[in-house]
Design a protein around this motif. Structure first.
Motif, PDB file in Angstrom:
ATOM      1  N   ARG A  22       4.551   7.073  -4.426  1.00 37.60           N
ATOM      2  CA  ARG A  22       3.172   7.574  -4.323  1.00 37.60           C
ATOM      3  C   ARG A  22       2.340   7.089  -5.510  1.00 37.60           C
ATOM      4  O   ARG A  22       1.172   6.735  -5.356  1.00 37.60           O
ATOM      5  N   PHE A  23       2.963   7.068  -6.698  1.00 39.60           N
ATOM      6  CA  PHE A  23       2.263   6.605  -7.897  1.00 39.60           C
ATOM      7  C   PHE A  23       1.721   5.183  -7.691  1.00 39.60           C
ATOM      8  O   PHE A  23       0.575   4.888  -8.016  1.00 39.60           O
ATOM      9  N   VAL A  24       2.556   4.300  -7.123  1.00 38.85           N
ATOM     10  CA  VAL A  24       2.146   2.904  -6.920  1.00 38.85           C
ATOM     11  C   VAL A  24       1.010   2.818  -5.907  1.00 38.85           C
ATOM     12  O   VAL A  24       0.028   2.094  -6.111  1.00 38.85           O
ATOM     13  N   LEU A  25       1.123   3.565  -4.810  1.00 44.36           N
ATOM     14  CA  LEU A  25       0.080   3.514  -3.780  1.00 44.36           C
ATOM     15  C   LEU A  25      -1.252   3.999  -4.343  1.00 44.36           C
ATOM     16  O   LEU A  25      -2.296   3.376  -4.132  1.00 44.36           O
ATOM     17  N   LYS A  26      -1.214   5.101  -5.081  1.00 38.41           N
ATOM     18  CA  LYS A  26      -2.470   5.616  -5.655  1.00 38.41           C
ATOM     19  C   LYS A  26      -3.045   4.626  -6.667  1.00 38.41           C
ATOM     20  O   LYS A  26      -4.254   4.406  -6.730  1.00 38.41           O
ATOM     21  N   ALA A  27      -2.160   4.004  -7.447  1.00 35.49           N
ATOM     22  CA  ALA A  27      -2.613   3.041  -8.459  1.00 35.49           C
ATOM     23  C   ALA A  27      -3.224   1.802  -7.816  1.00 35.49           C
ATOM     24  O   ALA A  27      -4.024   1.106  -8.437  1.00 35.49           O
ATOM     25  N   THR A  28      -2.842   1.537  -6.560  1.00 36.22           N
ATOM     26  CA  THR A  28      -3.372   0.346  -5.892  1.00 36.22           C
ATOM     27  C   THR A  28      -4.420   0.701  -4.846  1.00 36.22           C
ATOM     28  O   THR A  28      -4.697  -0.079  -3.940  1.00 36.22           O
ATOM     29  N   GLY A  29      -4.990   1.910  -4.968  1.00 32.45           N
ATOM     30  CA  GLY A  29      -6.198   2.205  -4.197  1.00 32.45           C
ATOM     31  C   GLY A  29      -6.038   3.004  -2.915  1.00 32.45           C
ATOM     32  O   GLY A  29      -7.004   3.214  -2.188  1.00 32.45           O
ATOM     33  N   TRP A  30      -4.807   3.457  -2.616  1.00 25.90           N
ATOM     34  CA  TRP A  30      -4.624   4.294  -1.419  1.00 25.90           C
ATOM     35  C   TRP A  30      -5.122   5.706  -1.728  1.00 25.90           C
ATOM     36  O   TRP A  30      -4.831   6.253  -2.785  1.00 25.90           O
ATOM     37  N   THR A  31      -5.847   6.308  -0.792  1.00 22.19           N
ATOM     38  CA  THR A  31      -6.386   7.646  -1.048  1.00 22.19           C
ATOM     39  C   THR A  31      -6.014   8.653   0.043  1.00 22.19           C
ATOM     40  O   THR A  31      -5.905   9.844  -0.229  1.00 22.19           O
ATOM     41  N   ASN A  32      -5.812   8.191   1.274  1.00 22.82           N
ATOM     42  CA  ASN A  32      -5.557   9.113   2.380  1.00 22.82           C
ATOM     43  C   ASN A  32      -4.110   9.615   2.329  1.00 22.82           C
ATOM     44  O   ASN A  32      -3.163   8.827   2.377  1.00 22.82           O
ATOM     45  N   LYS A  33      -3.966  10.938   2.240  1.00 16.71           N
ATOM     46  CA  LYS A  33      -2.644  11.531   2.038  1.00 16.71           C
ATOM     47  C   LYS A  33      -1.675  11.185   3.182  1.00 16.71           C
ATOM     48  O   LYS A  33      -0.509  10.848   2.956  1.00 16.71           O
ATOM     49  N   ASN A  34      -2.180  11.254   4.414  1.00 19.63           N
ATOM     50  CA  ASN A  34      -1.319  10.934   5.562  1.00 19.63           C
ATOM     51  C   ASN A  34      -0.872   9.480   5.537  1.00 19.63           C
ATOM     52  O   ASN A  34       0.296   9.169   5.813  1.00 19.63           O
ATOM     53  N   ASP A  35      -1.820   8.595   5.244  1.00 17.56           N
ATOM     54  CA  ASP A  35      -1.482   7.170   5.169  1.00 17.56           C
ATOM     55  C   ASP A  35      -0.408   6.930   4.103  1.00 17.56           C
ATOM     56  O   ASP A  35       0.533   6.162   4.308  1.00 17.56           O
TER      57      ASP A  35
END
Length: 226
Positions: free
Chosen positions: A106-119
């Motif tokens: 999750r840390f990597v996804l958030k750091a690379t711009g993902w915001t939608n929790k379900n996605d």
């Protein structure tokens, strides 16, 4: 549109470590879906070549392209974008030991711009299934074997659906049976269309899982005849 451009190419590129020329006049290409090994003795330039690909070292002479980025004209501010387009698997796992598997991812996804929790949750589930760890979300790294931790690292590298996976001695710390399992994970990812470029000193893998072989030797990169 399907592109026939290589995912990775070097044209007359010089690879430097500091002020020392490590590899000169490097020219080769890797296309979508290719699997290639990078071999050579310790100190022959394998790691320097890989570091140039993910811009830990900058390319000074010649041309280099990876995942749509020109390495010779790359600005430091572009490096994070470049690293989103390629997956990197290290020998030492570099997982956060105080976070669960899913929190590492999750840390990597958030750091690379993902915001939608379900996605985010769906993508984490997808990559863990891909590497055979479908039920490992809540586990902590210390509760996992070396092979399982390396699978998490591969899953992390796959999060942003990279065009190419760069692996630096990914089986270096693993015993032969576990190395086999990790190779099968790489093959599955590769057969789904992701190029794999893997540095290794494990020559048994080359015999067992034949593919293209590039060798760093005497300051050059030579393609071995198949």
């Amino acid at each position: 549109m399907f592109s026939t451009d290589p995912v990775l190419s070097f044209e007359h590129a010089d690879v430097y470590q500091g002020d020392r020329l490590v590899l000169g006049d490097v020219t080769f290409q890797i296309h979508k879906g290719d699997f290639a090994y990078l071999i050579g003795r310790t100190g022959s330039g394998k790691s320097s070549l890989l570091k140039t690909l993910y811009a830990d070292l900058f390319l000074r002479n010649g041309k280099g392209h990876i995942a749509g980025f020109a390495l010779e004209s790359l600005k430091p501010r572009d490096v994070p974008m470049l690293r989103r387009k390629i997956g990197i698997v290290f020998q030492d796992f570099q997982l956060f030991t105080d976070r669960s598997v899913e929190d590492n991812l999750r840390f990597v996804l958030k750091a690379t711009g993902w915001t939608n929790k379900n996605d985010i949750n769906n993508r984490i589930a997808d990559v863990l299934m891909q590497v055979g760890l479908g039920t490992a979300q809540k586990r902590m790294p210390h509760q996992m074997s070396g092979g399982e931790q390396q699978r998490v690292v591969i899953a992390r590298a796959m999060l942003n659906e990279p065009q190419i996976l760069i692996a630096d001695e990914p089986t270096g710390n693993l015993d032969p049976a576990v190395s086999d399992q990790i190779m099968k994970v790489f093959q599955t990812i590769n057969s789904a269309g992701t190029a794999v470029f893997m540095a290794t000193h494990n020559y048994e893998l080359l015999n067992k899982y034949p593919a293209r072989v590039l060798r760093c030797q005497d300051g050059q990169v030579i393609e071995l005849a198949g």
